[in-house]
Each structure stands twice: as C-alpha cells, then as structure tokens.
Write an enzyme that holds these catalytic residues in place. Structure first.
Site, mmCIF file in Angstrom:
data_model
loop_
_atom_site.group_PDB
_atom_site.id
_atom_site.type_symbol
_atom_site.label_atom_id
_atom_site.label_comp_id
_atom_site.label_asym_id
_atom_site.label_seq_id
_atom_site.Cartn_x
_atom_site.Cartn_y
_atom_site.Cartn_z
ATOM 1 N N GLY A 9 12.667 44.463 14.969
ATOM 2 C CA GLY A 9 12.016 45.748 14.743
ATOM 3 C C GLY A 9 11.360 46.290 15.996
ATOM 4 O O GLY A 9 11.793 46.011 17.115
ATOM 5 N N GLY A 12 9.927 42.937 17.746
ATOM 6 C CA GLY A 12 10.921 41.939 18.149
ATOM 7 C C GLY A 12 11.887 42.469 19.192
ATOM 8 O O GLY A 12 12.140 41.798 20.211
ATOM 9 N N CYS A 271 0.171 50.049 11.681
ATOM 10 C CA CYS A 271 -0.729 48.899 11.799
ATOM 11 C C CYS A 271 -2.220 49.134 11.597
ATOM 12 O O CYS A 271 -2.868 48.302 10.978
ATOM 13 C CB CYS A 271 -0.490 48.214 13.138
ATOM 14 S SG CYS A 271 1.158 47.491 13.175
ATOM 15 N N PHE A 272 -2.772 50.210 12.144
ATOM 16 C CA PHE A 272 -4.239 50.326 12.091
ATOM 17 C C PHE A 272 -4.759 50.218 10.649
ATOM 18 O O PHE A 272 -5.614 49.379 10.338
ATOM 19 C CB PHE A 272 -4.707 51.643 12.708
ATOM 20 C CG PHE A 272 -4.810 51.617 14.209
ATOM 21 C CD1 PHE A 272 -4.662 50.436 14.918
ATOM 22 C CD2 PHE A 272 -5.078 52.773 14.929
ATOM 23 C CE1 PHE A 272 -4.759 50.401 16.300
ATOM 24 C CE2 PHE A 272 -5.185 52.756 16.314
ATOM 25 C CZ PHE A 272 -5.019 51.575 16.989
ATOM 26 N N LYS A 274 -3.190 49.247 7.893
ATOM 27 C CA LYS A 274 -2.787 47.978 7.258
ATOM 28 C C LYS A 274 -3.681 46.823 7.736
ATOM 29 O O LYS A 274 -4.126 45.992 6.941
ATOM 30 C CB LYS A 274 -1.321 47.725 7.591
ATOM 31 C CG LYS A 274 -0.911 46.269 7.761
ATOM 32 C CD LYS A 274 0.565 46.137 8.013
ATOM 33 C CE LYS A 274 0.971 45.867 9.449
ATOM 34 N NZ LYS A 274 0.561 44.605 10.031
HETATM 35 P P1 NAD Z 1 9.686 46.271 11.581
HETATM 36 O O1 NAD Z 1 9.674 46.541 10.137
HETATM 37 O O2 NAD Z 1 10.114 47.342 12.527
HETATM 38 O O3 NAD Z 1 10.648 44.997 11.870
HETATM 39 C C1 NAD Z 1 10.634 43.830 11.134
HETATM 40 C C2 NAD Z 1 12.058 43.331 10.974
HETATM 41 O O4 NAD Z 1 12.031 42.037 10.370
HETATM 42 C C3 NAD Z 1 12.948 44.198 10.099
HETATM 43 O O5 NAD Z 1 14.054 44.665 10.838
HETATM 44 C C4 NAD Z 1 13.356 43.271 8.937
HETATM 45 O O6 NAD Z 1 14.695 43.475 8.505
HETATM 46 C C5 NAD Z 1 13.196 41.906 9.568
HETATM 47 N N1 NAD Z 1 13.040 40.836 8.596
HETATM 48 C C6 NAD Z 1 12.142 40.737 7.576
HETATM 49 N N2 NAD Z 1 12.299 39.574 6.918
HETATM 50 C C7 NAD Z 1 13.312 38.910 7.518
HETATM 51 C C8 NAD Z 1 13.936 37.654 7.297
HETATM 52 N N3 NAD Z 1 13.517 36.853 6.317
HETATM 53 N N4 NAD Z 1 14.962 37.285 8.103
HETATM 54 C C9 NAD Z 1 15.381 38.099 9.095
HETATM 55 N N5 NAD Z 1 14.811 39.305 9.368
HETATM 56 C C10 NAD Z 1 13.787 39.707 8.589
HETATM 57 O O7 NAD Z 1 8.240 45.755 11.953
HETATM 58 P P2 NAD Z 1 7.496 45.873 13.375
HETATM 59 O O8 NAD Z 1 6.901 47.215 13.540
HETATM 60 O O9 NAD Z 1 8.371 45.323 14.435
HETATM 61 O O10 NAD Z 1 6.289 44.865 13.120
HETATM 62 C C11 NAD Z 1 6.493 43.482 13.023
HETATM 63 C C12 NAD Z 1 5.144 42.782 13.065
HETATM 64 O O11 NAD Z 1 4.519 43.042 14.329
HETATM 65 C C13 NAD Z 1 4.160 43.246 12.006
HETATM 66 O O12 NAD Z 1 3.393 42.153 11.594
HETATM 67 C C14 NAD Z 1 3.285 44.235 12.759
HETATM 68 O O13 NAD Z 1 1.991 44.313 12.213
HETATM 69 C C15 NAD Z 1 3.232 43.628 14.132
HETATM 70 N N6 NAD Z 1 2.995 44.574 15.237
HETATM 71 C C16 NAD Z 1 3.641 45.775 15.258
HETATM 72 C C17 NAD Z 1 3.460 46.637 16.348
HETATM 73 C C18 NAD Z 1 4.170 47.964 16.426
HETATM 74 O O14 NAD Z 1 3.925 48.689 17.378
HETATM 75 N N7 NAD Z 1 5.037 48.309 15.500
HETATM 76 C C19 NAD Z 1 2.648 46.250 17.413
HETATM 77 C C20 NAD Z 1 2.025 44.996 17.356
HETATM 78 C C21 NAD Z 1 2.214 44.168 16.261
HETATM 79 C C1 UGA Z 2 -1.789 50.259 18.035
HETATM 80 C C2 UGA Z 2 -2.551 49.553 19.149
HETATM 81 O O1 UGA Z 2 -2.894 50.523 20.158
HETATM 82 C C3 UGA Z 2 -1.718 48.450 19.771
HETATM 83 O O2 UGA Z 2 -2.491 47.731 20.739
HETATM 84 C C4 UGA Z 2 -1.271 47.479 18.667
HETATM 85 O O3 UGA Z 2 -0.438 46.476 19.208
HETATM 86 C C5 UGA Z 2 -0.512 48.242 17.603
HETATM 87 O O4 UGA Z 2 -1.372 49.286 17.068
HETATM 88 C C6 UGA Z 2 -0.124 47.402 16.442
HETATM 89 O O5 UGA Z 2 -0.715 46.390 16.167
HETATM 90 O O6 UGA Z 2 0.828 47.864 15.797
HETATM 91 P P1 UGA Z 2 0.114 52.086 17.916
HETATM 92 O O7 UGA Z 2 -0.309 52.203 16.495
HETATM 93 O O8 UGA Z 2 1.549 51.902 18.215
HETATM 94 O O9 UGA Z 2 -0.652 50.875 18.618
HETATM 95 O O10 UGA Z 2 -0.350 53.391 18.731
HETATM 96 P P2 UGA Z 2 -1.796 53.898 19.224
HETATM 97 O O11 UGA Z 2 -1.631 54.479 20.563
HETATM 98 O O12 UGA Z 2 -2.845 52.884 19.076
HETATM 99 O O13 UGA Z 2 -2.088 55.087 18.228
HETATM 100 C C7 UGA Z 2 -2.380 54.859 16.862
HETATM 101 C C8 UGA Z 2 -2.793 56.164 16.213
HETATM 102 O O14 UGA Z 2 -4.080 56.568 16.673
HETATM 103 C C9 UGA Z 2 -1.843 57.327 16.526
HETATM 104 O O15 UGA Z 2 -1.699 58.127 15.384
HETATM 105 C C10 UGA Z 2 -2.578 58.068 17.614
HETATM 106 O O16 UGA Z 2 -2.222 59.411 17.718
HETATM 107 C C11 UGA Z 2 -4.023 57.894 17.170
HETATM 108 N N1 UGA Z 2 -5.008 58.048 18.252
HETATM 109 C C12 UGA Z 2 -4.988 57.207 19.311
HETATM 110 C C13 UGA Z 2 -5.967 59.038 18.152
HETATM 111 O O17 UGA Z 2 -6.011 59.812 17.182
HETATM 112 N N2 UGA Z 2 -6.908 59.151 19.153
HETATM 113 C C14 UGA Z 2 -6.906 58.309 20.234
HETATM 114 O O18 UGA Z 2 -7.803 58.471 21.102
HETATM 115 C C15 UGA Z 2 -5.929 57.322 20.310
#
Ligand code: NAD
Ligand code: UGA
Length: 455
Positions: A9, A12, A271-272, A274
């Site tokens: 995702g 990954g 994420c925020f 959740k």
């Molecule tokens: P995502 O939904 O984009 O990707 C997750 C992937 O895992 C999906 O493609 C899904 O098909 C796969 N999956 C689920 N169960 C599976 C299984 N049993 N076997 C194989 N594949 C499987 O999610 P994401 O945004 O990449 O987030 C993943 C994690 O990272 C979450 O816990 C999230 O909170 C964290 N995280 C996300 C971000 C971000 O910017 N999106 C940043 C930091 C941390």
């Molecule tokens: C956020 C964190 O910044 C990452 O460090 C973290 O890894 C990630 O969550 C996660 O765990 O998924 P992300 O949600 O991708 O990253 O993007 P941000 O830049 O943090 O923005 C989040 C939301 O806040 C957006 O809607 C953005 O527009 C808003 N935001 C951000 C504001 O309204 N004001 C700001 O000053 C900054």
C-alpha cells in the site's frame, strides 16, 4: 539478505522501493493478496500517486525490487519480514468506531507462522496499538516448526505527498526491540539496513512498547496542533484577527515552532483520526478516562471544523444553497496525493448535498467514480453531485467556490475569468488559505478564508 514486505500500500510500496534503491545487494519482495494492486505496481501506472515515486520504482524494479502475490514463497525465503498491512478503525463489535481492527495483522502473523522456518526478523511497520508485538509473538510461538523469530517495531513516519523525500531523509528512524541479546542483534540488523543512507544519529532504538506507542503519540501531537490552530481560527473569525498572522507570531517562538500550524477545513487522511481514536480507546482500556477525553477532543474539534466550514457556506449564501451550484476545488485529503481516505471534502460535499445544493467537484488526481463512491457510498447516485474535468468547468455558473485541497494549480487559476462566468454575488471560500483574498475581493468576489477577518 532477503526482505519481504507484506502489504503493497501507501507504506509498503514506497518504503520498500526506497530500501531497494539504497541497498542494491538486498532482494526486496513486496507481496499483497490484492492481485490488481500488484499488477499496478508492475505497470507504468503505479497504484498510488506520489511525487518522485515513479523514478525510484523504475530504477529498482526488476533489479532487486519485486512486486508479487506469492506471499508464502517470499515468507519462506526472507530474512526480514515487514508487516505493512492496513489497521483501520474497527467498525463492529467491542471498540467499534475507536479500536484498531487487527484482523489483518493477526492473519499475517498466522500466515508467517504457517510458512516460516529457521531464524526470522518480523518487523511491525503498520501502526498498531501498544502491546501488539505480544500478540504476534504468541501466534508465532505456536507454529511448531522451530521458528526463531524476533519481533521488532519500526513505525513509519512518512507523510503522503512527500513520501519519497521523507524516506530519503527521515527526521528519525525508530526501532524498538526486546532488550535481550537476540533482540539487540535483530535491532542491529535492521538498523544496518537503514544506516546505508540514514545517518546513525537519526536511528533511534528503544524497547518495543516505547516504539509502538511513540507512533500513536507522534500522530496525536501533530493532529493536536492542527486542532489547536483550527479552534483558534473560529475565534479569529469572531474578532477580526487573522489566523495566519497568529500562527506566524506564535510559530516564531522556537519552543512552539512554525510547522503544522496551518488552519484548514480540517485534517483528513487515513491515520490521524484512526490513530487518535485508537489512543483514546487504549487509554480507556488502561483505566485512564481523563487522558482519553483529552485526546478525544482533538478529533472532536476536527469534526466541528469540517461542519463549521460547510455551515458557513450555507450561512453566507443567504441561508440557502438549495439548487445553487457550489464548486468544490480539491477532493484529496491534501495536495500531491490521490488518497481520499477521511478527506474533509467528503463531509463538506455531504453537508451541502443535504441542503440540496448542486455540488460540482474537481480534483487533479482523484478519478470521478471515486469521488462519487466516497461521497454517496458505492453504487449510490445523486444527480446533484457531479465531477468536472477541470477547475474552470467546475466553477462555470457556480454561486460559490470552495477550496478544499491546497493543490498548487488552484493558486494559478484565472479568477477574473472564473468570476465573469458566475452569478452575482459570487462567493469564494478558501478552506486552505492559499489565495490572496484582497486580490479576489478587488475582482468582485465575496471572498473569505478559514480564520480570516470578514470583508
Ligand atoms: P493500504 O491499505 O494502502 O495498504 C495495505 C495493504 O495490505 C493492502 O494493499 C492490502 O491488500 C494488504 N493486505 C492486507 N491484509 C493482507 C494479507 N493478509 N496478506 C497480504 N496483503 C494484505 O494501507 P497503508 O496506507 O499502506 O497503511 C498501512 C499501515 O501503515 C497502517 O497501519 C497505517 O496506519 C500505517 N501508516 C500509513 C501511512 C500512510 O501515509 N498511509 C504512514 C505511516 C503509517
Ligand atoms: C501524517 C503524519 O504527518 C506522518 O508523519 C504519519 O506517518 C502519517 O500521518 C501516518 O501515520 O499515516 P499524512 O496524513 O500523510 O501524514 O499527511 P499530513 O501532512 O500529516 O497531513 C494530514 C492532514 O492534516 C491533511 O489533511 C493536511 O492537509 C492537514 N494539515 C496538515 C493541516 O490542516 N494543517 C497543517 O498545518 C498540516
């Protein structure tokens, strides 16, 4: 060395692409059960839009970066297995609406237990509740194949839209492990991978629980700053203060700092919300209702801000938007991403549709079918909601424009031309404070921003 990452995702895919780019001698396999997603990673049209990512993937893919659905085979051969699956908010049963749904984590742990043998390092990359490593260890310990696994926590801090830069030069890499000789060895092995391009002083090691918890706390602190400034934006509107001026003034204090003080229509993203809900649920589970209530208010202010923005549009349009066209510029939760998870745009569109407005959305990267499905629910239609191919078409004939995402292209539009094609008075609501309101007012717009003094 061989690395396998389960979950292709937003985390990954980019994270493993960067490891593969920086460590050409390490074979990196990114596996997922979603075959369509894997096919997209192997195509010219990657499944996520992220500036600079195409280039990184192109350099490493086929060399030492592989995207595949062969989960079992890659678990067997890997030395290090990253778990980067989704951990959404639970929608059912105990903890519904707040606790993290760990079903995907547990299912991956069971798959690893089924196929892994020998010595492995299992890395929690997903964001999970503190103590999850205990669950993973219990499942792995029951596999009966003599697997020797060390579970590490290595949360990801990248932000979407800047993922490549964040991975290239992270503020820090955090690795938590068991404080035993085997645990230390595993931590050192993982730290060695990052040390190929991240300065050693930026690689922090802690015990498992500190690392797991730090991820939730980091997101809670970042979101708290946004809710803090957004709460003040309402007071600014009531008093004639300008929220950007206030943010600038307080941000100059080095103890406060300037980042994450941009008032907005509300934070979105997967994420925020959740992670804070998860934190509040954990606090309650550990008998700390006051702490839970404190962090819960960060989400509460965000919900209120999204409602406040839509309500203000209705109020300023003489308390009725029924049958009026409102152009929504931007649908992604922030610029430079096609991700719409928890975007404020969904709430704004729904609130306006509930008032019988005709809502026309334009976003540079989000496809029309996704905008419709996110707002109305999959398979539902509403003739009042349409999607335009460009910003000019969205705004043509609109009574009001609402900027919901801060895409750079919205700063460069010909607003005089747009104004000419709108019924008067023509309103513009800048939910991101990216436009020059004084210049817009000179054109003739009734223009307002979040936390900006009224005309
Ligand atoms: P995502 O939904 O984009 O990707 C997750 C992937 O895992 C999906 O493609 C899904 O098909 C796969 N999956 C689920 N169960 C599976 C299984 N049993 N076997 C194989 N594949 C499987 O999610 P994401 O945004 O990449 O987030 C993943 C994690 O990272 C979450 O816990 C999230 O909170 C964290 N995280 C996300 C971000 C971000 O910017 N999106 C940043 C930091 C941390
Ligand atoms: C956020 C964190 O910044 C990452 O460090 C973290 O890894 C990630 O969550 C996660 O765990 O998924 P992300 O949600 O991708 O990253 O993007 P941000 O830049 O943090 O923005 C989040 C939301 O806040 C957006 O809607 C953005 O527009 C808003 N935001 C951000 C504001 O309204 N004001 C700001 O000053 C900054």
């Amino acid at each position: 060395m061989k690395i396998c990452c389960i979950g292709a995702g937003y985390v990954g895919g980019p994270t493993m692409a960067m490891i593969a780019l920086k460590c050409p001698d390490i074979q990196v396999a990114v596996v997922d059960m979603n075959a369509a997603r894997i096919a997209a990673w192997n195509s010219d049209q990657l499944p996520i839009y992220e500036p600079g990512l195409d280039d990184v993937v192109r350099q490493a893919r086929g060399r030492n970066l592989h995207f595949t659905t062969d989960v079992a085979g890659n678990i067997k051969s890997a030395d290090i297995i990253f778990v980067a699956v989704n951990t959404p908010t639970k929608t059912y049963g105990v903890g519904a609406g707040r606790a993290a749904d760990l079903r995907y984590i547990e299912s991956v742990a069971r798959t690893i237990a089924q196929h892994a043998t020998g010595t492995k390092i299992i890395v929690e990359k997903s964001t999970i509740p503190v103590k999850t490593a205990d669950t993973i260890r219990s499942i792995l310990a029951s596999n009966g194949t003599g697997l020797k696994a060390q579970v590490l926590s290595n949360p990801e801090f990248l932000a979407e839209g800047t993922a490549v830069q964040d991975l290239l030069a992270p503020d820090r890499v955090l690795i938590g492990g068991e404080r035993t000789p085997e645990g230390d060895q595993a931590v050192a092995a993982l730290a060695g991978v990052y040390a190929r391009w991240v300065p050693r002083e930026r690689i922090i090691t802690t015990n498992l629980w500190s690392s797991e918890l730090s991820k939730l706390v980091a997101n809670a602190f970042l979101a708290q700053r946004i809710s803090s400034i957004n709460s003040i934006s309402a007071l600014c509107e009531a008093t004639g203060a300008d929220v950007d001026e206030v943010a600038n003034a307080i941000g100059k204090d080095s103890r406060i700092g300037p980042k994450f003080l941009k008032a907005s229509v509300g934070f979105g993203g997967s994420c925020f919300q959740k992670d804070i809900l998860n934190l509040t649920y954990l606090c309650e589970s550990f008998g700390l209702p006051e702490v839970a209530a404190y962090w819960g208010s960060v989400v509460g202010i965000n919900d209120w801000q999204k409602k406040r923005f839509a309500a203000r549009i209705v109020k300023e349009l003489f308390n009725t938007v029924a049958d009026k066209k409102i152009a929504i510029l931007g649908f992604a939760f922030k610029k430079d991403t096609n991700d719409t998870r928890e975007t404020a745009a969904i709430n704004v569109c729904r609130d306006l549709l509930a008032e019988h407005a005709s809502v026309c959305v334009y976003d540079p990267k989000v496809p029309a079918d996704e905008i419709l499905a996110d707002t109305l629910g999959k398979g539902h239609t509403n003739s009042r909601l349409t999607v335009a191919q460009d910003a000019y078409a969205a705004c043509a004939g609109a009574h009001a424009i609402a900027i919901v995402t801060e895409w750079d292209e919205f700063k460069k539009l010909d607003y005089a031309r747009i104004y000419a094609g709108m019924p008067k008075p023509a309103f513009l609501f800048d939910g991101r404070n990216i436009l020059d309101l004084a210049a817009l007012r000179k054109i003739g717009f009734k223009a307002s921003g979040i936390g900006k003094p009224a005309e």
